[in-house]
Scaffold this motif. Structure first.
Motif, PDB file in Angstrom:
ATOM      1  N   SER A  22      34.231 -20.065  47.433  1.00  0.00           N
ATOM      2  CA  SER A  22      35.126 -19.358  46.405  1.00  0.00           C
ATOM      3  C   SER A  22      36.149 -20.457  45.876  1.00  0.00           C
ATOM      4  CB  SER A  22      35.108 -17.162  46.475  1.00  0.00           C
ATOM      5  OG  SER A  22      34.663 -16.763  47.064  1.00  0.00           O
ATOM      6  N   MET A  23      37.354 -20.403  46.724  1.00  0.00           N
ATOM      7  CA  MET A  23      37.925 -21.530  46.202  1.00  0.00           C
ATOM      8  C   MET A  23      37.147 -22.678  45.425  1.00  0.00           C
ATOM      9  SD  MET A  23      40.759 -19.437  46.170  1.00  0.00           S
ATOM     10  CE  MET A  23      40.082 -18.826  46.323  1.00  0.00           C
ATOM     11  N   GLY A  47      36.518  -9.943  44.286  1.00  0.00           N
ATOM     12  CA  GLY A  47      35.464  -9.606  45.127  1.00  0.00           C
ATOM     13  C   GLY A  47      35.727  -8.911  46.700  1.00  0.00           C
ATOM     14  N   VAL A  48      36.905  -9.365  47.115  1.00  0.00           N
ATOM     15  CA  VAL A  48      37.863  -9.744  48.434  1.00  0.00           C
ATOM     16  C   VAL A  48      38.219  -8.495  49.044  1.00  0.00           C
ATOM     17  CG1 VAL A  48      39.524 -10.351  50.667  1.00  0.00           C
ATOM     18  CG2 VAL A  48      37.729 -12.456  48.724  1.00  0.00           C
ATOM     19  N   ILE A  49      38.291  -7.316  47.483  1.00  0.00           N
ATOM     20  CA  ILE A  49      39.087  -6.473  47.775  1.00  0.00           C
ATOM     21  C   ILE A  49      37.874  -5.662  47.771  1.00  0.00           C
ATOM     22  CG2 ILE A  49      40.009  -4.249  46.254  1.00  0.00           C
ATOM     23  CD1 ILE A  49      42.135  -6.219  45.049  1.00  0.00           C
ATOM     24  N   PHE A  50      36.306  -5.139  46.773  1.00  0.00           N
ATOM     25  CA  PHE A  50      36.115  -4.533  47.267  1.00  0.00           C
ATOM     26  C   PHE A  50      34.998  -4.365  48.209  1.00  0.00           C
ATOM     27  CE2 PHE A  50      35.346  -3.813  42.591  1.00  0.00           C
ATOM     28  CZ  PHE A  50      35.293  -2.590  42.837  1.00  0.00           C
ATOM     29  N   TYR A 345      30.346 -19.782  37.584  1.00  0.00           N
ATOM     30  CA  TYR A 345      31.696 -18.967  36.489  1.00  0.00           C
ATOM     31  C   TYR A 345      30.714 -16.922  36.228  1.00  0.00           C
ATOM     32  CZ  TYR A 345      34.197 -15.965  33.148  1.00  0.00           C
ATOM     33  OH  TYR A 345      34.606 -15.032  32.525  1.00  0.00           O
ATOM     34  N   GLY A 346      30.935 -16.197  36.706  1.00  0.00           N
ATOM     35  CA  GLY A 346      29.996 -15.254  36.213  1.00  0.00           C
ATOM     36  C   GLY A 346      30.775 -13.829  37.110  1.00  0.00           C
ATOM     37  N   LEU A 347      31.828 -12.722  36.698  1.00  0.00           N
ATOM     38  CA  LEU A 347      32.701 -11.953  37.576  1.00  0.00           C
ATOM     39  C   LEU A 347      31.613 -11.053  37.772  1.00  0.00           C
ATOM     40  CD1 LEU A 347      35.933 -11.365  35.138  1.00  0.00           C
ATOM     41  CD2 LEU A 347      35.241 -13.339  37.183  1.00  0.00           C
ATOM     42  N   THR A 348      30.243 -10.793  36.926  1.00  0.00           N
ATOM     43  CA  THR A 348      29.999 -10.283  38.168  1.00  0.00           C
ATOM     44  C   THR A 348      28.683  -9.928  38.979  1.00  0.00           C
ATOM     45  OG1 THR A 348      29.472  -9.188  35.336  1.00  0.00           O
ATOM     46  CG2 THR A 348      27.819  -7.855  37.396  1.00  0.00           C
ATOM     47  N   SER A 349      28.711 -11.157  39.079  1.00  0.00           N
ATOM     48  CA  SER A 349      27.276 -11.801  40.439  1.00  0.00           C
ATOM     49  C   SER A 349      28.338 -11.993  41.314  1.00  0.00           C
ATOM     50  CB  SER A 349      27.153 -13.152  39.514  1.00  0.00           C
ATOM     51  OG  SER A 349      26.689 -14.020  40.226  1.00  0.00           O
ATOM     52  N   LEU A 350      29.702 -12.371  40.903  1.00  0.00           N
ATOM     53  CA  LEU A 350      30.850 -13.440  42.022  1.00  0.00           C
ATOM     54  C   LEU A 350      30.910 -11.862  42.978  1.00  0.00           C
ATOM     55  CD1 LEU A 350      32.484 -15.010  43.864  1.00  0.00           C
ATOM     56  CD2 LEU A 350      34.588 -14.168  41.622  1.00  0.00           C
ATOM     57  N   ILE A 351      31.332 -10.564  42.130  1.00  0.00           N
ATOM     58  CA  ILE A 351      31.975  -9.441  42.759  1.00  0.00           C
ATOM     59  C   ILE A 351      30.947  -8.495  44.036  1.00  0.00           C
ATOM     60  CG2 ILE A 351      32.857  -6.904  42.263  1.00  0.00           C
ATOM     61  CD1 ILE A 351      34.348  -8.502  39.883  1.00  0.00           C
ATOM     62  N   LEU A 353      27.713  -9.688  44.776  1.00  0.00           N
ATOM     63  CA  LEU A 353      27.450 -10.173  46.286  1.00  0.00           C
ATOM     64  C   LEU A 353      28.681 -10.308  47.044  1.00  0.00           C
ATOM     65  CD1 LEU A 353      26.584 -14.204  44.519  1.00  0.00           C
ATOM     66  CD2 LEU A 353      24.979 -12.758  45.983  1.00  0.00           C
ATOM     67  N   TYR A 354      30.484 -10.317  46.955  1.00  0.00           N
ATOM     68  CA  TYR A 354      31.227  -9.628  48.007  1.00  0.00           C
ATOM     69  C   TYR A 354      30.820  -8.345  48.223  1.00  0.00           C
ATOM     70  CZ  TYR A 354      33.943 -13.763  48.178  1.00  0.00           C
ATOM     71  OH  TYR A 354      34.899 -15.112  48.358  1.00  0.00           O
ATOM     72  N   ILE A 355      30.363  -7.672  47.157  1.00  0.00           N
ATOM     73  CA  ILE A 355      29.922  -6.176  47.715  1.00  0.00           C
ATOM     74  C   ILE A 355      28.645  -6.055  48.970  1.00  0.00           C
ATOM     75  CG2 ILE A 355      28.959  -4.202  47.120  1.00  0.00           C
ATOM     76  CD1 ILE A 355      29.800  -4.227  44.191  1.00  0.00           C
TER      77      ILE A 355
END
Length: 386
Positions: A22-23, A47-50, A345-351, A353-355
């Motif tokens: 992620s970094m 994402g990490v919080i979720f 880049y893409g917050l929906t995809s990122l979050i 996947l973290y879920i």
């Protein structure tokens, strides 16, 4: 819902891999589009919080709401169909104020959770016509809505992940063999139709991408193949360690010169190749491979079949999207617009996947070893009481 877990069963190795990739993603997005770097970083934090919250929630309890999740998924996709925002001829986004959300990304995780529970509940009757027919219908509804956006790449992705999950659930090899005997000729027929100029099976731009891949020397499709050619040029120009690490500013940047469009999303791997060279690309591939491997390892420790299927589904999703994105960036597959997991880049995809990773971590926390210890303690407590 919440349990007291032992810290030694928490897969910190997977967390380290996720934070590392992620970094790298934040850095590459900042290189491709500096104004998006802070948004990507916020997406990683969310994402990490979720992930941490879901990793401490009993996935078996969450799966009790499988039908509610399935219904919510259908509602999301219907809203996209009715009131979705259009871009480049496709309606795939929902706007909530200043926030833009792509339901299909979350839909993939929901479907993985849903079918993990569905296949476990129907394990004994999985190979019966009734169960196979019902699972096909349940898959067909969201697939149709995704395809109508239109979003062919995610339609294919969901189908492949579904096949992986039903195989892990215990699908008979006789059925698999029969399905292949039907699928291969159908694929050949499909390809023979879509190459025709007057075909109606897919959109014209989708056909052009396929044709440009099959016939890259044809000038008619030169515009469609240009992005991938520039992407390969960018990757090759990075050589071993890349322009950033070598400090060579004398060479014109393919990415910063806007020769590769959407380089913060679909072609982020080209940015990695140019800036950090072969070594940087290898690091990204190894991290994504390690994440997928850890998901599979967690599946082997799962307490039940649903946990096993869940881990393989999420791991398969990461592996498949990584493979497609890198193949597109290197010219080994037609341009599909698939993001690179945890990097693009893409917050929906990122979050989303973290879920999925949060659920995988919880499966690992409830491993067979953990459950044996819980049972042993319960037996000792009862014996002490007696």
């Amino acid at each position: 819902m919440l349990k007291q877990y032992k810290l030694r069963f928490y897969n910190f190795r997977l967390v380290v891999f996720l934070l590392a990739i992620s970094m790298i993603g934040v850095t590459l997005v900042g290189t491709a589009a500096s104004d998006l770097k802070s948004k990507q970083f916020v997406g990683v934090i969310l994402g990490v919080i979720f992930m941490l919250i879901l990793s401490l929630m009993d996935y078996s309890w969450l799966m009790n709401f499988q039908w509610i999740m399935y219904g919510f998924n259908i509602v999301m996709l219907v809203i996209v169909r009715i009131a979705g925002n259009s871009a480049n001829g496709a309606a795939r986004w929902i706007s909530i104020g200043s926030f833009t959300f792509q339901p299909t990304e979350l839909s993939k995780i929901i479907l993985i959770v849903f079918f993990a529970k569905f296949f476990m509940d129907n394990e004994e009757h999985l190979n019966t016509p009734k169960t196979l027919g019902l699972s096909a219908i349940l898959l067909a509804v969201p697939l149709f809505l995704i395809l109508q956006q239109p979003d062919l790449k995610n339609t294919i992705t969901v189908i492949v992940i579904f096949c992986i999950m039903i195989y892990i659930a215990g699908l008979s090899y006789k059925i698999i063999g029969g399905a292949l005997l039907i699928a291969v000729p159908l694929l050949i027929i499909f390809l023979s139709i879509v190459v025709q100029p007057d075909q109606k099976l897919i959109k014209d731009y989708q056909r052009d991408r396929i044709m440009s891949f099959l016939y890259p020397e044809n000038e008619e499709y030169s515009d469609n193949i240009e992005q991938q050619n520039n992407s390969k040029t960018a990757i090759a120009s990075g050589e071993l360690v890349g322009k950033k690490l070598s400090g060579d500013d004398s060479v014109t940047s393919v990415n910063q010169g806007n020769f590769v469009s959407e380089n913060q999303t679909d072609f982020i791997f080209a940015v990695a190749g140019e800036e950090y060279g072969f070594l940087g690309c290898v690091v990204i591939i190894l991290l994504l491979l390690a994440i997928s491997f850890e998901c599979i390892r967690m599946s082997l420790r799962a307490k039940d079949l649903s946990g096993k299927i869940l881990c393989c589904g999420v791991g398969g999703l990461v592996a498949l999207q990584s493979f497609i994105n890198i193949c597109v960036a290197t010219g080994l597959a037609p341009n599909t617009g698939t993001p690179l997991p945890f990097v693009s880049y893409g917050l929906t995809s990122l979050i989303s996947l973290y879920i999925g990773m949060g659920l995988v971590l919880n499966v690992g926390l409830q491993s067979s070893t953990y459950n044996k210890e819980i049972m042993k303690k319960e037996i000792d407590r009862r014996e002490e009481y007696l």
